[in-house]
Design a protein around this motif. Sequence first.
Motif, mmCIF file in Angstrom:
data_model
loop_
_atom_site.group_PDB
_atom_site.id
_atom_site.type_symbol
_atom_site.label_atom_id
_atom_site.label_comp_id
_atom_site.label_asym_id
_atom_site.label_seq_id
_atom_site.Cartn_x
_atom_site.Cartn_y
_atom_site.Cartn_z
ATOM 1 N N GLY A 85 27.737 38.492 49.068
ATOM 2 C CA GLY A 85 28.402 39.296 48.043
ATOM 3 C C GLY A 85 29.049 38.417 46.985
ATOM 4 N N TRP A 86 29.274 38.949 45.818
ATOM 5 C CA TRP A 86 29.789 38.150 44.703
ATOM 6 C C TRP A 86 31.029 38.745 44.033
ATOM 7 N N VAL A 87 31.272 40.037 44.149
ATOM 8 C CA VAL A 87 32.431 40.655 43.511
ATOM 9 C C VAL A 87 33.674 40.335 44.357
ATOM 10 N N PRO A 88 34.718 39.749 43.776
ATOM 11 C CA PRO A 88 35.910 39.397 44.563
ATOM 12 C C PRO A 88 36.486 40.615 45.287
ATOM 13 N N ALA A 89 36.464 40.571 46.614
ATOM 14 C CA ALA A 89 36.916 41.700 47.427
ATOM 15 C C ALA A 89 38.360 42.085 47.142
ATOM 16 N N GLU A 90 39.195 41.120 46.775
ATOM 17 C CA GLU A 90 40.597 41.418 46.510
ATOM 18 C C GLU A 90 40.792 42.298 45.275
ATOM 19 N N LEU A 91 39.768 42.435 44.456
ATOM 20 C CA LEU A 91 39.835 43.307 43.276
ATOM 21 C C LEU A 91 39.148 44.642 43.503
ATOM 22 N N THR A 92 38.788 44.918 44.766
ATOM 23 C CA THR A 92 38.090 46.166 45.084
ATOM 24 C C THR A 92 38.880 46.962 46.117
ATOM 25 N N GLN A 93 38.503 48.221 46.258
ATOM 26 C CA GLN A 93 39.047 49.036 47.338
ATOM 27 C C GLN A 93 37.890 49.785 47.983
ATOM 28 N N GLN A 94 37.985 49.975 49.271
ATOM 29 C CA GLN A 94 36.945 50.657 50.037
ATOM 30 C C GLN A 94 37.073 52.159 49.799
ATOM 31 N N MET A 95 35.969 52.821 49.447
ATOM 32 C CA MET A 95 35.966 54.268 49.245
ATOM 33 C C MET A 95 35.519 54.991 50.513
ATOM 34 N N ASN A 96 34.510 54.448 51.176
ATOM 35 C CA ASN A 96 33.987 54.973 52.436
ATOM 36 C C ASN A 96 33.269 53.820 53.118
ATOM 37 N N PRO A 97 32.642 54.013 54.253
ATOM 38 C CA PRO A 97 32.022 52.870 54.930
ATOM 39 C C PRO A 97 30.933 52.148 54.121
ATOM 40 N N TYR A 98 30.414 52.787 53.085
ATOM 41 C CA TYR A 98 29.301 52.211 52.334
ATOM 42 C C TYR A 98 29.619 51.865 50.883
ATOM 43 N N ARG A 99 30.689 52.418 50.346
ATOM 44 C CA ARG A 99 30.981 52.262 48.923
ATOM 45 C C ARG A 99 32.356 51.643 48.702
ATOM 46 N N SER A 100 32.415 50.790 47.696
ATOM 47 C CA SER A 100 33.670 50.222 47.209
ATOM 48 C C SER A 100 33.789 50.588 45.736
ATOM 49 N N CYS A 101 34.962 50.397 45.182
ATOM 50 C CA CYS A 101 35.126 50.545 43.733
ATOM 51 C C CYS A 101 36.096 49.476 43.262
ATOM 52 N N MET A 102 36.068 49.204 41.994
ATOM 53 C CA MET A 102 37.015 48.249 41.432
ATOM 54 C C MET A 102 38.412 48.868 41.486
ATOM 55 N N LYS A 103 39.388 48.074 41.921
ATOM 56 C CA LYS A 103 40.761 48.561 41.992
ATOM 57 C C LYS A 103 41.184 49.085 40.628
ATOM 58 N N GLY A 104 41.882 50.184 40.663
ATOM 59 C CA GLY A 104 42.400 50.783 39.439
ATOM 60 C C GLY A 104 41.487 51.812 38.818
ATOM 61 N N THR A 105 40.207 51.853 39.216
ATOM 62 C CA THR A 105 39.280 52.769 38.544
ATOM 63 C C THR A 105 39.170 54.128 39.214
ATOM 64 N N SER A 106 39.788 54.315 40.370
ATOM 65 C CA SER A 106 39.734 55.633 41.005
ATOM 66 C C SER A 106 41.045 56.396 40.791
ATOM 67 N N GLN A 107 41.851 55.944 39.863
ATOM 68 C CA GLN A 107 43.138 56.579 39.535
ATOM 69 C C GLN A 107 42.915 57.702 38.520
ATOM 70 N N SER A 108 43.929 58.542 38.344
ATOM 71 C CA SER A 108 43.823 59.607 37.345
ATOM 72 C C SER A 108 43.765 59.024 35.921
ATOM 73 N N LYS A 109 44.398 57.873 35.732
ATOM 74 C CA LYS A 109 44.285 57.138 34.460
ATOM 75 C C LYS A 109 43.708 55.777 34.811
ATOM 76 N N PRO A 110 42.376 55.692 34.901
ATOM 77 C CA PRO A 110 41.755 54.458 35.386
ATOM 78 C C PRO A 110 41.914 53.271 34.449
ATOM 79 N N ARG A 111 41.975 52.109 35.065
ATOM 80 C CA ARG A 111 41.882 50.832 34.350
ATOM 81 C C ARG A 111 41.482 49.796 35.383
ATOM 82 N N CYS A 112 40.358 49.167 35.155
ATOM 83 C CA CYS A 112 39.835 48.174 36.086
ATOM 84 C C CYS A 112 40.808 47.000 36.213
ATOM 85 N N ALA A 113 41.024 46.583 37.447
ATOM 86 C CA ALA A 113 41.923 45.457 37.715
ATOM 87 C C ALA A 113 41.417 44.157 37.097
#
Length: 130
Positions: free
Chosen positions: A44-72
């Motif tokens: 893997g190449w995307v820094p895990a510390e900048l992501t959050q787990q959505m379910n067992p198969y999907r991650s997203c960039m931290k900050g982008t699943s908020q009501s006012k998203p902004r990628c970390a």
Amino acid sequence: MQSNPQTIIVDGAGVEALCQSCGVCCSTFRISFYWGETTDAQGGWVPAELTQQMNPYRSCMKGTSQSKPRCAALAGELGQSVSCTIYPVRPSPCREYDVFDAHGELNPRCNQARAKHGLAPLNVKYISAV
């Protein structure tokens, strides 16, 4: 190069400059992808510390699943000057997002996102420098 007062024509360098003065895509959409792209997975190449787990198969960039998203990973001020702090190792949705279609027309999602942030719409067309 400008074709007329309404439409700005850009080439590859112009697209980069355009995106680095905008950044609304990184503050509008949830950036989700297969978790195996993160550094938590072998290869893997995307820094895990900048992501959050959505379910067992999907991650997203931290900050982008908020009501006012902004990628970390987004640095700078929207509509002024922005950059992706992990650009060389950004996830697949960021790599695959097309600002222009095959005919050089602007992706309508760009102006929709700009409107959400109170920015004026863009009237640009991409012309390959080939």
